[in-house]
Design a protein around this motif. Structure first.
Motif, PDB file in Angstrom:
ATOM      1  N   PRO A  92     -83.200 -37.320-105.705  1.00  0.00           N
ATOM      2  CA  PRO A  92     -83.142 -35.863-105.504  1.00  0.00           C
ATOM      3  C   PRO A  92     -84.334 -35.102-106.067  1.00  0.00           C
ATOM      4  CG  PRO A  92     -81.001 -36.701-106.150  1.00  0.00           C
ATOM      5  CD  PRO A  92     -81.966 -37.831-106.316  1.00  0.00           C
ATOM      6  N   GLY A  93     -84.979 -35.639-107.100  1.00  0.00           N
ATOM      7  CA  GLY A  93     -86.134 -34.943-107.662  1.00  0.00           C
ATOM      8  C   GLY A  93     -87.381 -35.062-106.812  1.00  0.00           C
ATOM      9  N   GLU A 105     -91.059 -35.414-121.199  1.00  0.00           N
ATOM     10  CA  GLU A 105     -90.133 -35.349-120.070  1.00  0.00           C
ATOM     11  C   GLU A 105     -89.694 -36.732-119.582  1.00  0.00           C
ATOM     12  OE1 GLU A 105     -91.545 -31.103-118.080  1.00  0.00           O
ATOM     13  OE2 GLU A 105     -92.197 -32.987-117.149  1.00  0.00           O
ATOM     14  N   GLU A 106     -90.018 -37.769-120.341  1.00  0.00           N
ATOM     15  CA  GLU A 106     -89.635 -39.111-119.933  1.00  0.00           C
ATOM     16  C   GLU A 106     -88.117 -39.203-119.743  1.00  0.00           C
ATOM     17  OE1 GLU A 106     -93.407 -39.288-122.330  1.00  0.00           O
ATOM     18  OE2 GLU A 106     -91.440 -38.333-122.545  1.00  0.00           O
ATOM     19  N   TYR A 107     -87.733 -39.744-118.598  1.00  0.00           N
ATOM     20  CA  TYR A 107     -86.332 -39.980-118.232  1.00  0.00           C
ATOM     21  C   TYR A 107     -85.510 -38.703-118.106  1.00  0.00           C
ATOM     22  CZ  TYR A 107     -88.032 -44.586-119.141  1.00  0.00           C
ATOM     23  OH  TYR A 107     -88.804 -45.713-119.112  1.00  0.00           O
ATOM     24  N   ARG A 108     -86.172 -37.570-117.982  1.00  0.00           N
ATOM     25  CA  ARG A 108     -85.468 -36.345-117.608  1.00  0.00           C
ATOM     26  C   ARG A 108     -85.333 -36.291-116.095  1.00  0.00           C
ATOM     27  NH1 ARG A 108     -88.072 -31.055-119.986  1.00  0.00           N
ATOM     28  NH2 ARG A 108     -86.653 -30.246-118.398  1.00  0.00           N
ATOM     29  N   LEU A 109     -84.234 -35.711-115.608  1.00  0.00           N
ATOM     30  CA  LEU A 109     -84.020 -35.547-114.174  1.00  0.00           C
ATOM     31  C   LEU A 109     -84.513 -34.164-113.771  1.00  0.00           C
ATOM     32  CD1 LEU A 109     -80.446 -37.087-113.843  1.00  0.00           C
ATOM     33  CD2 LEU A 109     -82.654 -38.215-113.513  1.00  0.00           C
ATOM     34  N   LEU A 110     -85.602 -34.124-113.031  1.00  0.00           N
ATOM     35  CA  LEU A 110     -86.202 -32.858-112.625  1.00  0.00           C
ATOM     36  C   LEU A 110     -85.772 -32.531-111.201  1.00  0.00           C
ATOM     37  CD1 LEU A 110     -89.775 -33.532-114.089  1.00  0.00           C
ATOM     38  CD2 LEU A 110     -87.809 -32.439-115.201  1.00  0.00           C
ATOM     39  N   TRP A 111     -84.494 -32.200-111.047  1.00  0.00           N
ATOM     40  CA  TRP A 111     -83.902 -32.011-109.728  1.00  0.00           C
ATOM     41  C   TRP A 111     -83.996 -30.571-109.230  1.00  0.00           C
ATOM     42  CZ3 TRP A 111     -78.719 -35.242-109.591  1.00  0.00           C
ATOM     43  CH2 TRP A 111     -79.042 -36.605-109.699  1.00  0.00           C
ATOM     44  N   GLN A 112     -84.323 -29.645-110.093  1.00  0.00           N
ATOM     45  CA  GLN A 112     -84.468 -28.239-109.698  1.00  0.00           C
ATOM     46  C   GLN A 112     -83.231 -27.716-108.958  1.00  0.00           C
ATOM     47  OE1 GLN A 112     -87.513 -26.487-110.584  1.00  0.00           O
ATOM     48  NE2 GLN A 112     -87.552 -28.350-111.824  1.00  0.00           N
ATOM     49  N   GLY A 113     -82.062 -28.149-109.387  1.00  0.00           N
ATOM     50  CA  GLY A 113     -80.821 -27.651-108.797  1.00  0.00           C
ATOM     51  C   GLY A 113     -80.489 -28.191-107.422  1.00  0.00           C
ATOM     52  N   ARG A 114     -81.209 -29.174-106.939  1.00  0.00           N
ATOM     53  CA  ARG A 114     -80.980 -29.679-105.585  1.00  0.00           C
ATOM     54  C   ARG A 114     -79.626 -30.375-105.476  1.00  0.00           C
ATOM     55  NH1 ARG A 114     -86.947 -32.400-104.516  1.00  0.00           N
ATOM     56  NH2 ARG A 114     -88.130 -30.439-104.473  1.00  0.00           N
ATOM     57  N   SER A 115     -78.886 -30.045-104.428  1.00  0.00           N
ATOM     58  CA  SER A 115     -77.569 -30.646-104.228  1.00  0.00           C
ATOM     59  C   SER A 115     -77.348 -31.085-102.786  1.00  0.00           C
ATOM     60  CB  SER A 115     -76.470 -29.659-104.635  1.00  0.00           C
ATOM     61  OG  SER A 115     -76.550 -28.467-103.862  1.00  0.00           O
ATOM     62  N   GLY A 116     -78.419 -31.132-101.986  1.00  0.00           N
ATOM     63  CA  GLY A 116     -78.279 -31.532-100.589  1.00  0.00           C
ATOM     64  C   GLY A 116     -77.692 -32.920-100.427  1.00  0.00           C
ATOM     65  N   ALA A 154     -69.568 -29.634-107.903  1.00  0.00           N
ATOM     66  CA  ALA A 154     -68.893 -30.581-108.790  1.00  0.00           C
ATOM     67  C   ALA A 154     -69.403 -32.007-108.583  1.00  0.00           C
ATOM     68  CB  ALA A 154     -67.383 -30.525-108.553  1.00  0.00           C
ATOM     69  N   VAL A 155     -69.607 -32.395-107.328  1.00  0.00           N
ATOM     70  CA  VAL A 155     -70.105 -33.744-107.035  1.00  0.00           C
ATOM     71  C   VAL A 155     -71.534 -33.895-107.538  1.00  0.00           C
ATOM     72  CG1 VAL A 155     -70.768 -35.325-105.173  1.00  0.00           C
ATOM     73  CG2 VAL A 155     -68.564 -34.143-105.079  1.00  0.00           C
ATOM     74  N   LYS A 156     -72.353 -32.882-107.314  1.00  0.00           N
ATOM     75  CA  LYS A 156     -73.734 -32.926-107.791  1.00  0.00           C
ATOM     76  C   LYS A 156     -73.770 -33.070-109.302  1.00  0.00           C
ATOM     77  CE  LYS A 156     -77.613 -30.567-109.299  1.00  0.00           C
ATOM     78  NZ  LYS A 156     -77.826 -29.789-110.533  1.00  0.00           N
ATOM     79  N   GLU A 157     -72.982 -32.264-110.004  1.00  0.00           N
ATOM     80  CA  GLU A 157     -72.981 -32.308-111.469  1.00  0.00           C
ATOM     81  C   GLU A 157     -72.422 -33.628-111.991  1.00  0.00           C
ATOM     82  OE1 GLU A 157     -70.880 -28.842-112.730  1.00  0.00           O
ATOM     83  OE2 GLU A 157     -72.396 -27.458-111.940  1.00  0.00           O
ATOM     84  N   ALA A 158     -71.397 -34.172-111.322  1.00  0.00           N
ATOM     85  CA  ALA A 158     -70.830 -35.455-111.744  1.00  0.00           C
ATOM     86  C   ALA A 158     -71.858 -36.578-111.586  1.00  0.00           C
ATOM     87  CB  ALA A 158     -69.576 -35.770-110.934  1.00  0.00           C
ATOM     88  N   THR A 159     -72.623 -36.527-110.499  1.00  0.00           N
ATOM     89  CA  THR A 159     -73.661 -37.540-110.262  1.00  0.00           C
ATOM     90  C   THR A 159     -74.758 -37.428-111.310  1.00  0.00           C
ATOM     91  OG1 THR A 159     -73.209 -37.425-107.885  1.00  0.00           O
ATOM     92  CG2 THR A 159     -75.271 -38.474-108.570  1.00  0.00           C
ATOM     93  N   GLU A 160     -75.199 -36.212-111.562  1.00  0.00           N
ATOM     94  CA  GLU A 160     -76.266 -35.997-112.535  1.00  0.00           C
ATOM     95  C   GLU A 160     -75.819 -36.429-113.932  1.00  0.00           C
ATOM     96  OE1 GLU A 160     -79.541 -32.513-113.592  1.00  0.00           O
ATOM     97  OE2 GLU A 160     -77.820 -32.071-112.303  1.00  0.00           O
ATOM     98  N   ARG A 161     -74.585 -36.120-114.271  1.00  0.00           N
ATOM     99  CA  ARG A 161     -74.048 -36.484-115.585  1.00  0.00           C
ATOM    100  C   ARG A 161     -73.961 -38.009-115.714  1.00  0.00           C
ATOM    101  NH1 ARG A 161     -70.295 -33.158-115.291  1.00  0.00           N
ATOM    102  NH2 ARG A 161     -68.656 -34.512-114.455  1.00  0.00           N
TER     103      ARG A 161
END
Length: 286
Positions: A125-126, A137-148, A242-249
């Motif tokens: 997604p990033g 920023e190592e191992y940070r998820l830089l998704w910019q809120g993307r949920s497509g 909710a699905v996006k946040e669960a995946t990111e978590r």
């Protein structure tokens, strides 16, 4: 492009596909000797109908190569990676190799068609932004809120399998900070070079002052599938979030766990003297 050129190109892609997977079928002994850490393959749905959601690293190539390799070794399916739109602008052998390996331009229409056909799909997604990391920023998820990705998985009732890779952000030492003078100064040229708007060019080094990659063991984990069927009492928008946040978590948890595991691994920098003491998946998973 005329019809004959398209036919010839399709033949070349088919030949490259056969060659790529023929090699993949024969390199298992080499992969085993390299001691890549991989676990969680038992979580993969056996029908191959799922969406893999992973993290990009500054190295770029380990996750792109290893995730499809191990999924195919486990299930016998080809993973279809959703690539950036720059794939459409590529020409020649580079594009043909990417397509032969399963990559398609990652627009919603292509992704939806792959899911309608029941294919195994991989997305980061990033995108390119996730590779362009700066100091800290190592191992940070830089998704910019993307949920497509969540929207697509929900609409096709595709389970999501989070998959994390650790090691790729360590092959280079990042020297510059985001929003620092160098990053701001290089944003214009950076956009022309890497295609990501508003991001400059990270300065990195490898072994010593060189650009030779630092030896690092790779750690890969496939998480438990996340169901995406929407409950009848939940709105589409709320469920997508909710699905996006669960995946990111789940993916953040995998990355944290793998970094902790790596910290205690004597073979993390590929020291051959520590090869036999390398942390093994069987000792870490139930």
């Amino acid at each position: 492009m005329d019809l004959l050129s398209l036919v010839d190109r399709a033949k070349r892609v088919a030949a490259l596909e056969s060659a790529i997977f023929s090699v993949a079928d024969r390199i298992e002994p080499v992969v085993a000797r390299s001691r890549i850490y991989v676990d969680g393959l038992e979580h993969l749905p056996r029908d191959g109908r799922f969406l893999l959601v992973g993290n990009h690293t500054t190295a770029g190539w380990p996750e792109i190569v290893m995730i499809p390799y191990f999924v195919r070794a486990e299930l016998g399916v080809r993973v279809r990676g959703l690539a950036t739109r720059q794939l459409a602008d590529m020409t020649g052998l580079g594009r043909e190799i990417a397509e032969a390996a399963g990559a398609v331009v990652g627009d919603p229409a292509n992704a939806a068609e792959l899911m309608r056909q029941g294919e195994t799909v991989l997305v980061f997604p990033g995108g390119g932004r996730d590779m362009l990391k700066f100091k800290g920023e190592e191992y940070r998820l830089l998704w910019q809120g993307r949920s497509g990705f969540a929207r697509l998985a929900i609409s096709h009732d595709y389970p999501i399998v989070p998959v994390g890779l650790v090691g790729g952000d360590d092959v280079f030492h990042i020297l510059t900070e985001r929003d620092g003078a160098w990053e701001r100064l290089t944003r214009g040229i950076g956009e022309r070079l890497h295609g990501v708007r508003g991001v400059g060019i990270p300065l990195v080094r490898g072994v010593g002052p060189t650009m030779a990659p630092r030896p690092q063991r790779m750690y890969l984990r496939f998480g438990a599938p996340i169901a995406t069927a929407r409950p009848s009492d939940t709105t589409t928008q709320i469920w997508e979030s909710a699905v996006k946040e669960a995946t990111e978590r789940a993916l953040r948890s995998i990355l944290d766990e793998l970094q902790s595991l790596r910290d205690d691994d004597p073979f993390r920098r590929l020291n051959p003297l520590a090869w036999r003491r390398a942390v093994q998946p069987s000792a870490q998973t139930a």
